[in-house]
Motif scaffolding. Structure first.
Motif, PDB file in Angstrom:
ATOM      1  N   ARG A  36       0.822  -1.207   0.000  1.00 10.64           N
ATOM      2  CA  ARG A  36       0.000   0.000   0.000  1.00 10.64           C
ATOM      3  C   ARG A  36       0.854   1.253   0.000  1.00 10.64           C
ATOM      4  NH1 ARG A  36      -5.683  -0.201   3.304  1.00 10.64           N
ATOM      5  NH2 ARG A  36      -6.372  -2.247   2.585  1.00 10.64           N
ATOM      6  N   VAL A  37       0.304   2.284  -0.649  1.00  9.76           N
ATOM      7  CA  VAL A  37       0.915   3.617  -0.657  1.00  9.76           C
ATOM      8  C   VAL A  37      -0.107   4.581  -0.075  1.00  9.76           C
ATOM      9  CG1 VAL A  37       1.853   5.466  -2.077  1.00  9.76           C
ATOM     10  CG2 VAL A  37       2.294   3.079  -2.692  1.00  9.76           C
ATOM     11  N   HIS A  76      -3.795  -5.084 -10.101  1.00  8.69           N
ATOM     12  CA  HIS A  76      -5.089  -4.740  -9.504  1.00  8.69           C
ATOM     13  C   HIS A  76      -4.859  -3.569  -8.552  1.00  8.69           C
ATOM     14  CE1 HIS A  76      -9.203  -5.810  -8.052  1.00  8.69           C
ATOM     15  NE2 HIS A  76      -8.769  -5.199  -6.967  1.00  8.69           N
ATOM     16  N   ILE A  77      -5.609  -2.502  -8.740  1.00 12.80           N
ATOM     17  CA  ILE A  77      -5.454  -1.291  -7.934  1.00 12.80           C
ATOM     18  C   ILE A  77      -6.743  -1.015  -7.184  1.00 12.80           C
ATOM     19  CG2 ILE A  77      -4.976   1.198  -7.972  1.00 12.80           C
ATOM     20  CD1 ILE A  77      -3.510   0.696 -10.677  1.00 12.80           C
ATOM     21  N   ASP A  78      -6.673  -0.977  -5.868  1.00 10.88           N
ATOM     22  CA  ASP A  78      -7.792  -0.555  -5.033  1.00 10.88           C
ATOM     23  C   ASP A  78      -7.485   0.832  -4.492  1.00 10.88           C
ATOM     24  OD1 ASP A  78      -9.395  -2.783  -5.328  1.00 10.88           O
ATOM     25  OD2 ASP A  78      -8.558  -3.819  -3.589  1.00 10.88           O
ATOM     26  N   TYR A  79      -8.321   1.791  -4.868  1.00  9.50           N
ATOM     27  CA  TYR A  79      -8.116   3.176  -4.434  1.00  9.50           C
ATOM     28  C   TYR A  79      -9.111   3.465  -3.304  1.00  9.50           C
ATOM     29  CZ  TYR A  79      -6.875   8.111  -4.971  1.00  9.50           C
ATOM     30  OH  TYR A  79      -6.420   9.383  -4.753  1.00  9.50           O
ATOM     31  N   TYR A  80      -8.583   3.650  -2.092  1.00  8.86           N
ATOM     32  CA  TYR A  80      -9.403   3.950  -0.923  1.00  8.86           C
ATOM     33  C   TYR A  80      -9.468   5.468  -0.730  1.00  8.86           C
ATOM     34  CZ  TYR A  80      -8.766  -0.982   0.292  1.00  8.86           C
ATOM     35  OH  TYR A  80      -8.758  -2.360   0.287  1.00  8.86           O
ATOM     36  N   VAL A 135      -3.716   3.730  -1.648  1.00 10.42           N
ATOM     37  CA  VAL A 135      -3.748   2.939  -2.871  1.00 10.42           C
ATOM     38  C   VAL A 135      -3.105   1.589  -2.577  1.00 10.42           C
ATOM     39  CG1 VAL A 135      -3.020   2.748  -5.269  1.00 10.42           C
ATOM     40  CG2 VAL A 135      -3.618   4.983  -4.332  1.00 10.42           C
ATOM     41  N   GLU A 136      -3.864   0.522  -2.757  1.00 10.91           N
ATOM     42  CA  GLU A 136      -3.302  -0.823  -2.625  1.00 10.91           C
ATOM     43  C   GLU A 136      -3.017  -1.363  -4.014  1.00 10.91           C
ATOM     44  OE1 GLU A 136      -4.406  -4.087   0.364  1.00 10.91           O
ATOM     45  OE2 GLU A 136      -5.484  -4.667  -1.466  1.00 10.91           O
TER      46      GLU A 136
END
Length: 234
Positions: A36-37, A76-80, A135-136
């Motif tokens: 994660r960033v 795969h990008i998960d944007y929180y 961002v994961e």
């Protein structure tokens, strides 16, 4: 800086430090690389300074990784982020413009992937959350091809490059020359006939990676005429 902004910044730094020590060895062994960033990625339309700052943050993690992916992979990008903040600021959270800076930050010797052409599938999700944006990033593939960064350089012929491993020998180099010869003459007309003779998606355009801190070795490749003569004798 207000007290609130200061506290947010301190939380940002603290949470980043938790992820500095990533078990890259284990993740690559399991063919599933994830980290994660914290903070908001820049938009493609942002100035270069913001893009470089984000790249530096991402690569503060990835440059510690001893491996780099040299073949096809999925990302795969998960944007929180806050759903309300995203809807209220549509230009800042445009998905199309955010993906490219993330991919750019992951390539090169200090990243995780040789070049973004190797991303065969890109999936992005918005996930609603309060607080700082996160961002994961997950990179995977059924059979993830990777090498140690310290062992990787590239054979170069004309406009194209091919991975060279540290333990390369004459047999491997001759095989690579054959790959180059096939690649140089492949086109839409003979693609079905020749493509199966090549490893999947390993050739990388030199101009895409020439400034990514890789080493290159020029090799001579037999002409198309000589290659065809040799193939007739096989």
């Amino acid at each position: 800086m207000t007290e609130e902004d200061y506290q947010k910044e301190q939380e940002y730094i603290r949470r980043q430090s938790e992820y500095i020590m990533i078990d890259w060895e284990k993740m690559f062994e399991q063919q599933d690389v994830c980290f994660r960033v914290y903070g908001k990625p820049p938009s493609l339309q942002n100035n270069q300074e913001k893009k470089l700052k984000f790249t530096k943050i991402v690569q503060s993690y990835t440059k510690q990784c001893p491996y780099i992916i040299t073949n096809t992979c999925w990302i795969h990008i998960d944007y929180y982020c806050s759903e309300l903040r995203r809807f209220k600021n549509p230009n800042m959270y445009d998905m199309d413009n955010i993906i490219k800076p993330i991919l750019d930050a992951l390539v090169g010797r200090d990243g995780l992937v040789v070049d973004d052409v190797l991303f065969d599938r890109v999936e992005v999700n918005w996930i609603d959350k309060n607080g700082l944006d996160e961002v994961e990033i997950r990179i995977e593939y059924p059979e993830l091809h990777y090498q140690r960064k310290e062992d990787l350089s590239f054979f170069k012929n004309g406009l194209w490059c091919f991975p060279r491993i540290k333990m390369s020998n004459d047999i491997y180099e001759n095989l690579v020359k054959r790959y180059f010869s096939i690649w140089n003459r492949i086109n839409e007309d003979n693609c079905d006939e020749l493509m199966y003779l090549l490893p999947k998606q390993v050739f990388i355009a030199y101009n895409k990676i020439q400034n990514k801190n890789f080493d290159f070795i020029d090799i001579d490749v037999p002409s198309e005429e000589d290659t065809l003569k040799n193939e007739r004798w096989l």
